[in-house]
Design a protein around this motif. Structure first.
Motif, mmCIF file in Angstrom:
data_model
loop_
_atom_site.group_PDB
_atom_site.id
_atom_site.type_symbol
_atom_site.label_atom_id
_atom_site.label_comp_id
_atom_site.label_asym_id
_atom_site.label_seq_id
_atom_site.Cartn_x
_atom_site.Cartn_y
_atom_site.Cartn_z
ATOM 1 N N LYS A 1 3.131 12.198 -14.163
ATOM 2 C CA LYS A 1 4.459 11.900 -13.634
ATOM 3 C C LYS A 1 4.450 11.892 -12.117
ATOM 4 O O LYS A 1 3.565 12.480 -11.484
ATOM 5 C CB LYS A 1 5.502 12.890 -14.133
ATOM 6 N N VAL A 2 5.441 11.207 -11.553
ATOM 7 C CA VAL A 2 5.673 11.276 -10.113
ATOM 8 C C VAL A 2 6.457 12.559 -9.883
ATOM 9 O O VAL A 2 7.520 12.764 -10.468
ATOM 10 C CB VAL A 2 6.461 10.056 -9.605
ATOM 11 N N VAL A 3 5.911 13.434 -9.050
ATOM 12 C CA VAL A 3 6.509 14.744 -8.847
ATOM 13 C C VAL A 3 7.561 14.709 -7.738
ATOM 14 O O VAL A 3 8.659 15.230 -7.901
ATOM 15 C CB VAL A 3 5.425 15.792 -8.512
ATOM 16 N N ASP A 4 7.215 14.095 -6.610
ATOM 17 C CA ASP A 4 8.095 14.169 -5.443
ATOM 18 C C ASP A 4 7.605 13.196 -4.384
ATOM 19 O O ASP A 4 6.530 12.615 -4.512
ATOM 20 C CB ASP A 4 8.045 15.591 -4.894
ATOM 21 N N SER A 5 8.368 13.063 -3.321
ATOM 22 C CA SER A 5 7.860 12.326 -2.165
ATOM 23 C C SER A 5 6.947 13.275 -1.394
ATOM 24 O O SER A 5 7.066 14.498 -1.506
ATOM 25 C CB SER A 5 9.006 11.842 -1.288
ATOM 26 N N THR B 1 0.855 -1.182 0.000
ATOM 27 C CA THR B 1 0.000 0.000 0.000
ATOM 28 C C THR B 1 0.889 1.228 0.000
ATOM 29 O O THR B 1 1.947 1.247 0.641
ATOM 30 C CB THR B 1 -0.947 0.038 1.220
ATOM 31 N N ILE B 2 0.454 2.239 -0.738
ATOM 32 C CA ILE B 2 1.200 3.489 -0.791
ATOM 33 C C ILE B 2 0.231 4.650 -0.649
ATOM 34 O O ILE B 2 -0.916 4.584 -1.077
ATOM 35 C CB ILE B 2 2.004 3.635 -2.103
ATOM 36 N N LYS B 3 0.723 5.711 -0.040
ATOM 37 C CA LYS B 3 -0.047 6.948 0.052
ATOM 38 C C LYS B 3 0.307 7.790 -1.165
ATOM 39 O O LYS B 3 1.471 7.910 -1.535
ATOM 40 C CB LYS B 3 0.313 7.712 1.319
ATOM 41 N N VAL B 4 -0.733 8.369 -1.779
ATOM 42 C CA VAL B 4 -0.536 9.171 -2.985
ATOM 43 C C VAL B 4 -1.293 10.485 -2.838
ATOM 44 O O VAL B 4 -2.472 10.485 -2.478
ATOM 45 C CB VAL B 4 -1.039 8.421 -4.244
ATOM 46 N N HIS B 5 -0.608 11.575 -3.118
ATOM 47 C CA HIS B 5 -1.263 12.884 -3.210
ATOM 48 C C HIS B 5 -1.365 13.195 -4.698
ATOM 49 O O HIS B 5 -0.353 13.191 -5.412
ATOM 50 C CB HIS B 5 -0.445 13.962 -2.489
ATOM 51 N N VAL B 6 -2.581 13.453 -5.174
ATOM 52 C CA VAL B 6 -2.818 13.623 -6.607
ATOM 53 C C VAL B 6 -3.009 15.091 -6.961
ATOM 54 O O VAL B 6 -3.791 15.802 -6.334
ATOM 55 C CB VAL B 6 -4.070 12.835 -7.050
ATOM 56 N N GLN B 7 -2.288 15.516 -7.990
ATOM 57 C CA GLN B 7 -2.461 16.847 -8.565
ATOM 58 C C GLN B 7 -3.096 16.624 -9.937
ATOM 59 O O GLN B 7 -2.428 16.229 -10.888
ATOM 60 C CB GLN B 7 -1.116 17.544 -8.705
ATOM 61 N N ALA B 8 -4.404 16.831 -10.018
ATOM 62 C CA ALA B 8 -5.128 16.594 -11.275
ATOM 63 C C ALA B 8 -4.976 17.795 -12.209
ATOM 64 O O ALA B 8 -4.554 18.875 -11.801
ATOM 65 C CB ALA B 8 -6.600 16.350 -10.984
ATOM 66 N N ASN B 9 -5.329 17.583 -13.473
ATOM 67 C CA ASN B 9 -5.320 18.627 -14.496
ATOM 68 C C ASN B 9 -3.902 19.158 -14.742
ATOM 69 O O ASN B 9 -3.715 20.341 -14.982
ATOM 70 C CB ASN B 9 -6.284 19.758 -14.111
ATOM 71 N N ALA B 10 -2.911 18.273 -14.690
ATOM 72 C CA ALA B 10 -1.517 18.655 -14.920
ATOM 73 C C ALA B 10 -1.189 18.553 -16.407
ATOM 74 O O ALA B 10 -1.980 18.052 -17.193
ATOM 75 C CB ALA B 10 -0.603 17.743 -14.110
ATOM 76 N N LYS B 11 -0.010 19.012 -16.785
ATOM 77 C CA LYS B 11 0.404 18.949 -18.193
ATOM 78 C C LYS B 11 0.838 17.552 -18.611
ATOM 79 O O LYS B 11 0.664 17.166 -19.763
ATOM 80 C CB LYS B 11 1.537 19.946 -18.450
ATOM 81 N N VAL B 12 1.439 16.802 -17.680
ATOM 82 C CA VAL B 12 1.900 15.436 -17.972
ATOM 83 C C VAL B 12 1.640 14.536 -16.772
ATOM 84 O O VAL B 12 1.518 15.019 -15.645
ATOM 85 C CB VAL B 12 3.411 15.388 -18.321
ATOM 86 N N GLY C 1 4.679 9.113 1.327
ATOM 87 C CA GLY C 1 4.143 8.570 0.081
ATOM 88 C C GLY C 1 4.739 9.311 -1.097
ATOM 89 O O GLY C 1 5.875 9.778 -1.041
ATOM 90 N N ILE C 2 3.945 9.421 -2.168
ATOM 91 C CA ILE C 2 4.408 10.132 -3.362
ATOM 92 C C ILE C 2 3.358 11.139 -3.816
ATOM 93 O O ILE C 2 2.173 10.987 -3.528
ATOM 94 C CB ILE C 2 4.730 9.156 -4.518
ATOM 95 N N LYS C 3 3.817 12.154 -4.518
ATOM 96 C CA LYS C 3 2.923 13.129 -5.147
ATOM 97 C C LYS C 3 2.947 12.840 -6.642
ATOM 98 O O LYS C 3 4.014 12.715 -7.239
ATOM 99 C CB LYS C 3 3.407 14.553 -4.886
#
Length: 74
Positions: A16-20, A3-14, A24-26
């Motif tokens: 991709k994994v942005v950062d930790s 299991t992983i925690k994910v913060h989602v940034q919708a409506n992006a240009k591409v 978890g990951i963004k």
């Protein structure tokens, strides 16, 4: 199973994994957060990123939130 925690940034240009982010990951996702489109694209992206089938990836918490918990079945 993982299991992983994910913060989602919708409506992006591409997609991709942005950062930790908070143990978890963004992740940036191109889809808009409408009618589950961003969730669907997130599941596909996470499957590709971790090299597993889309059917092995599921959102278990945070369907309507930017902060989600994703389960990856091996």
């Amino acid at each position: 199973m993982k299991t992983i925690k994910v913060h989602v940034q919708a409506n992006a240009k591409v997609n991709k994994v942005v950062d930790s982010y908070n143990d978890g990951i963004k992740v940036a996702i191109k889809a808009k957060p409408v009618d589950g489109e961003a969730n669907d694209q997130l599941v596909k992206f996470i499957g590709d990123y971790y090299k597993v089938k889309k059917s092995q990836v599921s959102i278990i918490k945070g369907f309507k939130s930017k902060d989600k918990v994703i389960r990856i079945n091996d």
